[in-house]
Each structure stands twice: as structure tokens, then as C-alpha cells.
Design a protein around this motif. Structure first.
Motif, mmCIF file in Angstrom:
data_model
loop_
_atom_site.group_PDB
_atom_site.id
_atom_site.type_symbol
_atom_site.label_atom_id
_atom_site.label_comp_id
_atom_site.label_asym_id
_atom_site.label_seq_id
_atom_site.Cartn_x
_atom_site.Cartn_y
_atom_site.Cartn_z
ATOM 1 N N GLY A 1 37.567 -61.921 23.420
ATOM 2 C CA GLY A 1 39.156 -62.001 23.112
ATOM 3 C C GLY A 1 38.938 -62.508 20.721
ATOM 4 O O GLY A 1 39.784 -62.752 20.334
ATOM 5 N N HIS A 2 37.850 -62.108 21.136
ATOM 6 C CA HIS A 2 36.735 -62.800 19.570
ATOM 7 C C HIS A 2 36.611 -61.670 19.196
ATOM 8 O O HIS A 2 35.661 -61.490 18.591
ATOM 9 C CB HIS A 2 35.405 -63.170 20.426
ATOM 10 N N THR A 3 38.132 -61.246 18.752
ATOM 11 C CA THR A 3 37.926 -59.815 17.845
ATOM 12 C C THR A 3 37.754 -59.973 16.325
ATOM 13 O O THR A 3 36.783 -58.420 15.996
ATOM 14 C CB THR A 3 39.421 -59.189 17.825
ATOM 15 N N ASP A 4 37.708 -61.140 15.934
ATOM 16 C CA ASP A 4 37.426 -61.048 14.696
ATOM 17 C C ASP A 4 35.776 -61.150 14.837
ATOM 18 O O ASP A 4 34.728 -60.205 13.578
ATOM 19 C CB ASP A 4 37.423 -62.416 14.212
ATOM 20 N N MET A 5 35.233 -61.573 15.918
ATOM 21 C CA MET A 5 33.481 -61.108 15.728
ATOM 22 C C MET A 5 33.195 -59.709 16.165
ATOM 23 O O MET A 5 32.018 -59.509 15.270
ATOM 24 C CB MET A 5 32.874 -62.545 16.914
ATOM 25 N N ALA A 6 34.633 -59.397 16.773
ATOM 26 C CA ALA A 6 33.885 -58.202 16.671
ATOM 27 C C ALA A 6 33.819 -57.361 15.957
ATOM 28 O O ALA A 6 33.110 -56.211 15.275
ATOM 29 C CB ALA A 6 34.698 -57.544 18.281
ATOM 30 N N GLU A 7 34.614 -57.649 15.179
ATOM 31 C CA GLU A 7 33.816 -56.245 13.374
ATOM 32 C C GLU A 7 33.122 -56.949 12.726
ATOM 33 O O GLU A 7 32.397 -55.751 11.631
ATOM 34 C CB GLU A 7 35.622 -57.245 13.218
ATOM 35 N N ARG A 8 32.680 -58.452 12.566
ATOM 36 C CA ARG A 8 31.352 -58.591 12.425
ATOM 37 C C ARG A 8 30.335 -57.598 12.432
ATOM 38 O O ARG A 8 29.396 -57.471 12.579
ATOM 39 C CB ARG A 8 31.571 -59.784 11.690
ATOM 40 N N PHE A 9 29.956 -57.790 14.246
ATOM 41 C CA PHE A 9 29.605 -56.961 14.292
ATOM 42 C C PHE A 9 29.124 -55.470 14.644
ATOM 43 O O PHE A 9 28.517 -54.662 14.368
ATOM 44 C CB PHE A 9 28.913 -57.481 15.965
ATOM 45 N N GLU A 10 30.565 -55.102 14.212
ATOM 46 C CA GLU A 10 30.548 -54.305 13.770
ATOM 47 C C GLU A 10 29.415 -53.467 12.798
ATOM 48 O O GLU A 10 28.418 -52.525 12.246
ATOM 49 C CB GLU A 10 32.039 -53.082 14.227
ATOM 50 N N GLN A 11 29.891 -53.939 11.459
ATOM 51 C CA GLN A 11 28.947 -53.862 10.029
ATOM 52 C C GLN A 11 27.788 -54.126 10.665
ATOM 53 O O GLN A 11 26.828 -53.449 10.245
ATOM 54 C CB GLN A 11 29.861 -54.821 9.448
ATOM 55 N N ALA A 12 27.342 -54.738 11.405
ATOM 56 C CA ALA A 12 26.024 -55.596 11.409
ATOM 57 C C ALA A 12 25.421 -53.405 12.206
ATOM 58 O O ALA A 12 24.135 -53.469 12.452
ATOM 59 C CB ALA A 12 25.565 -56.305 12.493
ATOM 60 N N LEU A 13 25.513 -53.775 13.467
ATOM 61 C CA LEU A 13 25.538 -52.371 14.601
ATOM 62 C C LEU A 13 25.195 -51.044 13.027
ATOM 63 O O LEU A 13 24.254 -50.228 13.658
ATOM 64 C CB LEU A 13 26.392 -52.062 15.049
ATOM 65 N N GLU A 14 26.376 -50.793 12.752
ATOM 66 C CA GLU A 14 25.856 -49.566 11.407
ATOM 67 C C GLU A 14 24.926 -50.081 10.702
ATOM 68 O O GLU A 14 23.959 -49.157 10.135
ATOM 69 C CB GLU A 14 27.527 -50.249 10.543
ATOM 70 N N GLU A 15 24.270 -51.067 10.222
ATOM 71 C CA GLU A 15 23.428 -51.574 9.430
ATOM 72 C C GLU A 15 21.702 -51.406 10.423
ATOM 73 O O GLU A 15 21.067 -50.962 9.768
ATOM 74 C CB GLU A 15 23.230 -53.135 9.226
ATOM 75 N N GLU A 16 21.901 -51.386 11.486
ATOM 76 C CA GLU A 16 21.007 -51.546 12.760
ATOM 77 C C GLU A 16 20.780 -49.742 12.393
ATOM 78 O O GLU A 16 19.760 -49.538 12.342
ATOM 79 C CB GLU A 16 20.995 -51.730 13.940
ATOM 80 N N ALA A 17 21.880 -49.094 13.098
ATOM 81 C CA ALA A 17 21.538 -47.305 12.607
ATOM 82 C C ALA A 17 21.082 -47.229 11.501
ATOM 83 O O ALA A 17 20.481 -46.523 11.386
ATOM 84 C CB ALA A 17 23.150 -47.087 12.954
ATOM 85 N N LEU A 18 21.268 -47.214 10.630
ATOM 86 C CA LEU A 18 20.500 -47.328 9.707
ATOM 87 C C LEU A 18 19.117 -47.160 9.549
ATOM 88 O O LEU A 18 18.148 -46.641 8.966
ATOM 89 C CB LEU A 18 21.115 -47.390 8.150
ATOM 90 N N HIS A 19 18.769 -48.762 10.088
ATOM 91 C CA HIS A 19 17.654 -48.974 9.942
ATOM 92 C C HIS A 19 17.245 -48.107 10.984
ATOM 93 O O HIS A 19 15.525 -47.918 10.903
ATOM 94 C CB HIS A 19 16.854 -50.640 11.254
ATOM 95 N N LEU A 20 17.298 -47.641 12.094
ATOM 96 C CA LEU A 20 16.541 -47.014 13.262
ATOM 97 C C LEU A 20 16.923 -45.972 12.655
ATOM 98 O O LEU A 20 15.836 -45.070 12.647
ATOM 99 C CB LEU A 20 17.373 -46.886 14.268
ATOM 100 N N VAL A 21 17.032 -45.004 11.603
ATOM 101 C CA VAL A 21 17.065 -43.706 11.592
ATOM 102 C C VAL A 21 15.812 -43.329 10.383
ATOM 103 O O VAL A 21 14.652 -42.929 9.859
ATOM 104 C CB VAL A 21 18.878 -43.135 10.032
ATOM 105 N N LYS A 22 15.675 -44.672 9.490
ATOM 106 C CA LYS A 22 14.908 -44.934 7.794
ATOM 107 C C LYS A 22 13.593 -45.094 9.403
ATOM 108 O O LYS A 22 11.812 -44.375 8.873
ATOM 109 C CB LYS A 22 14.841 -45.816 7.636
ATOM 110 N N VAL A 23 13.668 -45.638 10.051
ATOM 111 C CA VAL A 23 12.340 -46.106 10.973
ATOM 112 C C VAL A 23 11.704 -44.972 11.423
ATOM 113 O O VAL A 23 10.460 -44.552 11.502
ATOM 114 C CB VAL A 23 12.176 -47.808 11.904
#
Ligand SMILES: [Fe+2]
Length: 253
Positions: free
Chosen positions: A216-238
Motif C-alpha cells: 500500500g505504499h504507492t507513493d514509494m512505488a512511484e519513486r522507485f519506478e523513477q529509480a528503476l528507469e535510471e537503472e535501466a539506462l545504467h544497464l544499457v550504457k554499461v
């Protein structure tokens, strides 16, 4: 490529059986003897394997868990608002996974410190790898750690506590840090360790998002989504840097 910096140079490596053809023959002949003797010997192998498993089972049965999740301060009535935010039957499981992510992101920042140093040391390869982008990734790992710290504090949990999964993460990533900080490893080899870390990062955020939503921590989940997007980009670059340097080592580009 100068020999001193060529990680795949041909050299006097004695680790394989081809270095000792005569002894290899002897070893194989001995194995054949053992196999000819077979049934009894094979049974012995099985027994040895079982003995090892039995010993492990004994240790597992008597082992304590890795540790425990500390009772959040809110449970003790320190901050009432946070206590209300702790939902689910076992909120401590969420706290444990948050602490795991915090430990991994903090370790990730240290890992990229080592990757950056390797990039600077191998500056001839900087046409393939961006030192600036390495630093940006490093700083995003720090931001992710701080995000988790903030979430733990909101829940009344102690972000400095070493929970069981945080402890486990530290042990698991020890090899990645050792690989990256070893002065002998090349930038490509160091990026291989970073690639493993990024794969774990992406998986880690995905499962944390699912857990936050269920709790039920939807606010946290939204912020984690942003982190996941950044991680996806890290993965592409590395992945791209690692591939480029590996292909170059094989003179395939
Ligand atoms: Fe990352």
C-alpha cells in the motif's frame, strides 16, 4: 597493443592439462582403472556425496538466521505517524528488503568509484567509455541509497541497521568489489563486474516496487519506478561499453 596493457596476451600459463600431456595421460589411465573397478567405487562416490550433504544438513539444522530486523522506533511509540504507515502482516520483511536495496546501492557507489579510477587509469579507452557518465551513474546510485534511507526513516526504521538481507547483499557483492578494485583488472573486466551489479539493480528495484505496491505504499512505488528507469539506462550504457571494449580486445571492431 602494448604487452603490459594487453589483458589477453599469450603467455606462460601452466594451469591447463595441455601443459602436462604425460601426467594427463597418467591421470586419465588411473581414472579408467577406477571406472573399471566401478560398481564399488561408484557407490563410494555416492556415499561421499551423501556424507557431504548430511554434514551440510546438520549445520543447516543447527544454524541461527543471518540476523534480525530491528523493531522500528515507531513500534515503541517514537513517531506515531510512521507506525500508521507500516501496513501488511509482516512489515519487517519490507524493511529488510529496503535495507538490502540501501546496502546494494551504497555498494554500487563504491563499485563505480573503482570503475571510474580504472577508466582514468586506462584513459586510452575513454573514447569508448565516458568518464563523465560513469560519475553520473555513481551519483545516481548515491541518490538511490538516499531515497531508501528516507523511506526507511518515514517508516520509523533505522537506515543504519544491518538487516539479514542487507548483510547477505554485502557478502554477495564482495566479489564484485574485489574484481573492480584489483589493480590488475582492465576497464573491460571491471565493467563486467559493473554489468553484474546493474542486472541485480534492475531486478532489485522491480521486486521492491511490487512489494511497495502490495504493502500500500504507492507513493514509494512511484519513486522507485523513477529509480528503476535510471537503472535501466545504467544497464544499457554499461552493457554497451563492456561490449565495445570486449570486441576491441578481440579486434572485432
Ligand atoms: Fe545502477
Amino acid at each position: 597493443m602494448p604487452e603490459s596493457t594487453d589483458a589477453t596476451r599469450l603467455g606462460l600459463n601452466r594451469t591447463g592439462v595441455q601443459m602436462a600431456p604425460h601426467q594427463t595421460q597418467e591421470m586419465l589411465a588411473h581414472m579408467e582403472e577406477l571406472e573399471a573397478d566401478s560398481s564399488a567405487e561408484m557407490e563410494q562416490d555416492v556415499v561421499d556425496g551423501q556424507a557431504l550433504s548430511a554434514t551440510r544438513l546438520e549445520y543447516i539444522a543447527s544454524a541461527d538466521p543471518l540476523g534480525s530486523v530491528p523493531v522500528p522506533g515507531t513500534f515503541k511509540g517514537v513517531a506515531k505517524s510512521g507506525a500508521e504507515m507500516l501496513t501488511g502482516n509482516r512489515p519487517q520483511a519490507f524493511i529488510d528488503k529496503l535495507a538490502e536495496r540501501l546496502a546494494f546501492e551504497r555498494g554500487g557507489a563504491r563499485l563505480y568509484d573503482a570503475v571510474y579510477a580504472k577508466a582514468v587509469a586506462h584513459d586510452t579507452e575513454l573514447n569508448k567509455v565516458s568518464a563523465q557518465e560513469l560519475l553520473e551513474i555513481r551519483n545516481e546510485e548515491v541518490q538511490h541509497a538516499l531515497l531508501i534511507k528516507e523511506c526507511l526513516e518515514t517508516l520509523g526504521a533505522d537506515p543504519t541497521a544491518q538487516t539479514p538481507c542487507a548483510d547477505l547483499t554485502g557478502v554477495e557483492t564482495m566479489g564484485l568489489l574485489q574484481a573492480a578494485t584489483d589493480p590488475r583488472t582492465t576497464l573491460a573486466q571491471t565493467l563486467h563486474a559493473a554489468l553484474a551489479a546493474e542486472l541485480i539493480d534492475n531486478e532489485g528495484w522491480e521486486s521492491l516496487i511490487a512489494m511497495a505496491q502490495k504493502m500500500g505504499h504507492t507513493d514509494m512505488a512511484e519513486r522507485f519506478e523513477q529509480a528503476l528507469e535510471e537503472e535501466a539506462l545504467h544497464l544499457v550504457k554499461v552493457r554497451a561499453w563492456h561490449t565495445a571494449l570486449t570486441m576491441e580486445t578481440a579486434e572485432l571492431m
